[in-house]
Scaffold this active site. Sequence first.
Site, PDB file in Angstrom:
ATOM      1  N   ASP A  43      -0.891 -12.386   6.913  1.00 22.49           N
ATOM      2  CA  ASP A  43      -1.251 -13.527   6.065  1.00 22.49           C
ATOM      3  C   ASP A  43      -0.158 -14.129   5.168  1.00 22.49           C
ATOM      4  OD1 ASP A  43      -3.950 -13.574   6.740  1.00 22.49           O
ATOM      5  OD2 ASP A  43      -4.591 -11.708   5.099  1.00 22.49           O
TER       6      ASP A  43
ATOM      7  N   HIS B  55      -1.186  -3.143   3.948  1.00 19.79           N
ATOM      8  CA  HIS B  55      -2.102  -2.990   4.924  1.00 19.79           C
ATOM      9  C   HIS B  55      -2.612  -1.526   4.999  1.00 19.79           C
ATOM     10  CE1 HIS B  55      -4.020  -3.405   8.897  1.00 19.79           C
ATOM     11  NE2 HIS B  55      -4.063  -4.735   8.664  1.00 19.79           N
TER      12      HIS B  55
HETATM   13  N1  CMC Z   1       0.665  -5.758  -4.079  1.00 20.46           N
HETATM   14  C1  CMC Z   1       0.991  -4.954  -4.972  1.00 20.46           C
HETATM   15  N2  CMC Z   1       0.650  -3.654  -4.824  1.00 20.46           N
HETATM   16  C2  CMC Z   1       0.051  -3.426  -3.431  1.00 20.46           C
HETATM   17  C3  CMC Z   1      -0.165  -4.244  -2.689  1.00 20.46           C
HETATM   18  C4  CMC Z   1       0.189  -5.374  -2.904  1.00 20.46           C
HETATM   19  N3  CMC Z   1      -0.243  -6.388  -2.044  1.00 20.46           N
HETATM   20  N4  CMC Z   1      -1.018  -3.587  -1.559  1.00 20.46           N
HETATM   21  C5  CMC Z   1      -1.151  -2.302  -2.049  1.00 20.46           C
HETATM   22  N5  CMC Z   1      -0.711  -2.015  -3.167  1.00 20.46           N
HETATM   23  C6  CMC Z   1      -0.378  -0.770  -3.968  1.00 20.46           C
HETATM   24  C7  CMC Z   1      -1.792  -0.362  -4.544  1.00 20.46           C
HETATM   25  O1  CMC Z   1      -1.665  -1.133  -5.825  1.00 20.46           O
HETATM   26  C8  CMC Z   1      -1.559   1.157  -4.680  1.00 20.46           C
HETATM   27  O2  CMC Z   1      -0.679   1.511  -5.564  1.00 20.46           O
HETATM   28  P1  CMC Z   1      -0.817   2.988  -6.456  1.00 20.46           P
HETATM   29  O3  CMC Z   1      -0.894   4.067  -5.449  1.00 20.46           O
HETATM   30  O4  CMC Z   1       0.428   2.944  -7.331  1.00 20.46           O
HETATM   31  O5  CMC Z   1      -2.112   2.749  -6.974  1.00 20.46           O
HETATM   32  C9  CMC Z   1      -0.978   1.525  -3.363  1.00 20.46           C
HETATM   33  O6  CMC Z   1      -0.209   0.193  -2.922  1.00 20.46           O
HETATM   34  C10 CMC Z   1      -1.966   1.633  -2.073  1.00 20.46           C
HETATM   35  O7  CMC Z   1      -2.836   0.725  -2.155  1.00 20.46           O
HETATM   36  P2  CMC Z   1      -4.308   0.802  -1.590  1.00 20.46           P
HETATM   37  O8  CMC Z   1      -5.295   0.081  -2.377  1.00 20.46           O
HETATM   38  O9  CMC Z   1      -4.840   2.248  -1.521  1.00 20.46           O
HETATM   39  O10 CMC Z   1      -4.292   0.269   0.062  1.00 20.46           O
HETATM   40  P3  CMC Z   1      -5.532  -0.237   0.763  1.00 20.46           P
HETATM   41  O11 CMC Z   1      -5.050   0.205   2.087  1.00 20.46           O
HETATM   42  O12 CMC Z   1      -6.615   0.333   0.090  1.00 20.46           O
HETATM   43  O13 CMC Z   1      -5.294  -1.615   0.684  1.00 20.46           O
HETATM   44  C11 CMC Z   1      -4.734  -3.970   1.095  1.00 20.46           C
HETATM   45  C12 CMC Z   1      -4.745  -2.506   1.749  1.00 20.46           C
HETATM   46  C13 CMC Z   1      -4.543  -4.757   2.333  1.00 20.46           C
HETATM   47  C14 CMC Z   1      -6.478  -4.336   0.712  1.00 20.46           C
HETATM   48  C15 CMC Z   1      -3.733  -4.099   0.018  1.00 20.46           C
HETATM   49  O14 CMC Z   1      -2.608  -3.794   0.553  1.00 20.46           O
HETATM   50  C16 CMC Z   1      -3.947  -5.499  -0.560  1.00 20.46           C
HETATM   51  O15 CMC Z   1      -4.676  -5.611  -1.411  1.00 20.46           O
HETATM   52  N6  CMC Z   1      -3.062  -6.278  -0.167  1.00 20.46           N
HETATM   53  C17 CMC Z   1      -2.968  -7.815  -0.633  1.00 20.46           C
HETATM   54  C18 CMC Z   1      -4.321  -8.450   0.052  1.00 20.46           C
HETATM   55  C19 CMC Z   1      -3.754  -8.907   1.416  1.00 20.46           C
HETATM   56  O16 CMC Z   1      -2.554  -9.482   1.759  1.00 20.46           O
HETATM   57  N7  CMC Z   1      -4.668  -8.792   2.372  1.00 20.46           N
HETATM   58  C20 CMC Z   1      -4.600  -9.066   3.896  1.00 20.46           C
HETATM   59  C21 CMC Z   1      -4.520  -7.921   4.727  1.00 20.46           C
HETATM   60  S1  CMC Z   1      -3.723  -8.093   6.253  1.00 20.46           S
HETATM   61  C22 CMC Z   1      -4.913  -9.019   7.078  1.00 20.46           C
HETATM   62  C23 CMC Z   1      -6.430  -8.645   6.921  1.00 20.46           C
HETATM   63  O17 CMC Z   1      -6.666  -7.582   7.572  1.00 20.46           O
HETATM   64  O18 CMC Z   1      -7.122  -9.373   6.493  1.00 20.46           O
END
Ligand code: CMC
Length: 395
Positions: free
Chosen positions: A319, A265
């Site tokens: 989720d 998140h």
């Molecule tokens: N699985 C594996 N790796 C992850 C995940 C995950 N679910 N989420 C983040 N990471 C890793 C990402 O690859 C990155 O790694 P590195 O630094 O080595 O490149 C690091 O963690 C930071 O990720 P980020 O993309 O900078 O994080 P963000 O704040 O931009 O993204 C997110 C947040 C929710 C989009 C992401 O955590 C994600 O894609 N999660 C899976 C989808 C999900 O469950 N979404 C629902 C979110 S909660 C309800 C809502 O708000 O809709």
Amino acid sequence: MTISVPQVEIKKGLDEVYVKKTRISWIDGQNGKLYYRGYSIEDLAKHSTFEETAFLLWYGRLPKRDELSKFKSTLVSFRWIPDELVDLMKRVPRKAHPMDILKIGIAAAATYDPELEDMSSIANIRKAMRILAKAPTIIAAWHRIRNNQDPVEPTNDLDHAANFLYMLNGEKPDELSSRIMDVALILHAEHGMNASTFAAMVTASTLSDIYSAVVSGISALKGPLHGGANERALRMIMEVGSPENAESYVLRKLAKKERIMGFGHRVYKAYDPRAKILKEYARMLCEKKGDMRLYETAIKIEEVVLRELSRKRIFTNVDFFSGIVYHHLGIPSDLFTTIFAMARIVGWTGHVLEYWSENRIIRPRALYVGELDKKYLPIDERCTSPEERLEFIGK
Ligand code: CMC
């Protein structure tokens, strides 16, 4: 000629950018806490109802008994949808995603709203109430239409959550299912300046109408990185199938740098408090069904993901367990994100109303890093290298 690019900081993903002050909700991401108007999500999930929470989020305080009763009866009176909208849904391809139908339904409902162009606060809150009341009717009607069943008319004697389950399944839900559905709606009603709320607010900032703002919210919520994750999380749990497969599945995904849905998140750097509540309901429902397979598989997936990713401060989000809950309430997985949307209508419209009290059109900048003053060549004089050939034309 190239321009000299000014030294500005680009905040990718608008990370840590604040776009307004708010009194609606606060996420304490470090400690895994969520507050609506100052009340903890745990207290609201335990003591409140969805209608009361919607009142709280919109009006800023808990209602008195007579206020809540009036509020609920007004919502009930707004539940119906025009026959023409039902006819329209009957003409849409049956394979359409329910989130697309919800967009169509809300956009169509706008055209029947007698106050659509009235931008007074009172008219806007009434419109928000109409949208909130009609969304479950649209979703349930679509689900029945695509299964060649007649839509079930909304009933006046059930609350918002129970009425949705009734319209979906054609029978009144038991008390436990109604309460769990109600709590799921409370948990999803609001969550600060997330992508879909921001999308709704961008639309509203142009002084477009509140229905259009909600359609923007639905569109942004559909994506798998946002609301679309719940549908995919359950698919993953089912695909894994049993706890023994969880370890290798998760490690394989992580090795391929794929994301595990239901984890991570932007704001929470701790366990999402909503996930904690839903985890307990998922367990209760699996126990009630006498089938712990999904729950135990999810628990094992969670254990491996947290072991591998908690050092990156990635934890379970809302989720991950919601899918198991909805599944055991008899809801098909492609409706999950619409349930998120029908609750979040409160948050979207709440933020829109708050923003309109001090509106300024949202108009950020993009930093131009291209060329300038290029010579325009007649079409027959243009040549491109093979690398520049566009994919859709072919090399
Ligand atoms: N699985 C594996 N790796 C992850 C995940 C995950 N679910 N989420 C983040 N990471 C890793 C990402 O690859 C990155 O790694 P590195 O630094 O080595 O490149 C690091 O963690 C930071 O990720 P980020 O993309 O900078 O994080 P963000 O704040 O931009 O993204 C997110 C947040 C929710 C989009 C992401 O955590 C994600 O894609 N999660 C899976 C989808 C999900 O469950 N979404 C629902 C979110 S909660 C309800 C809502 O708000 O809709």
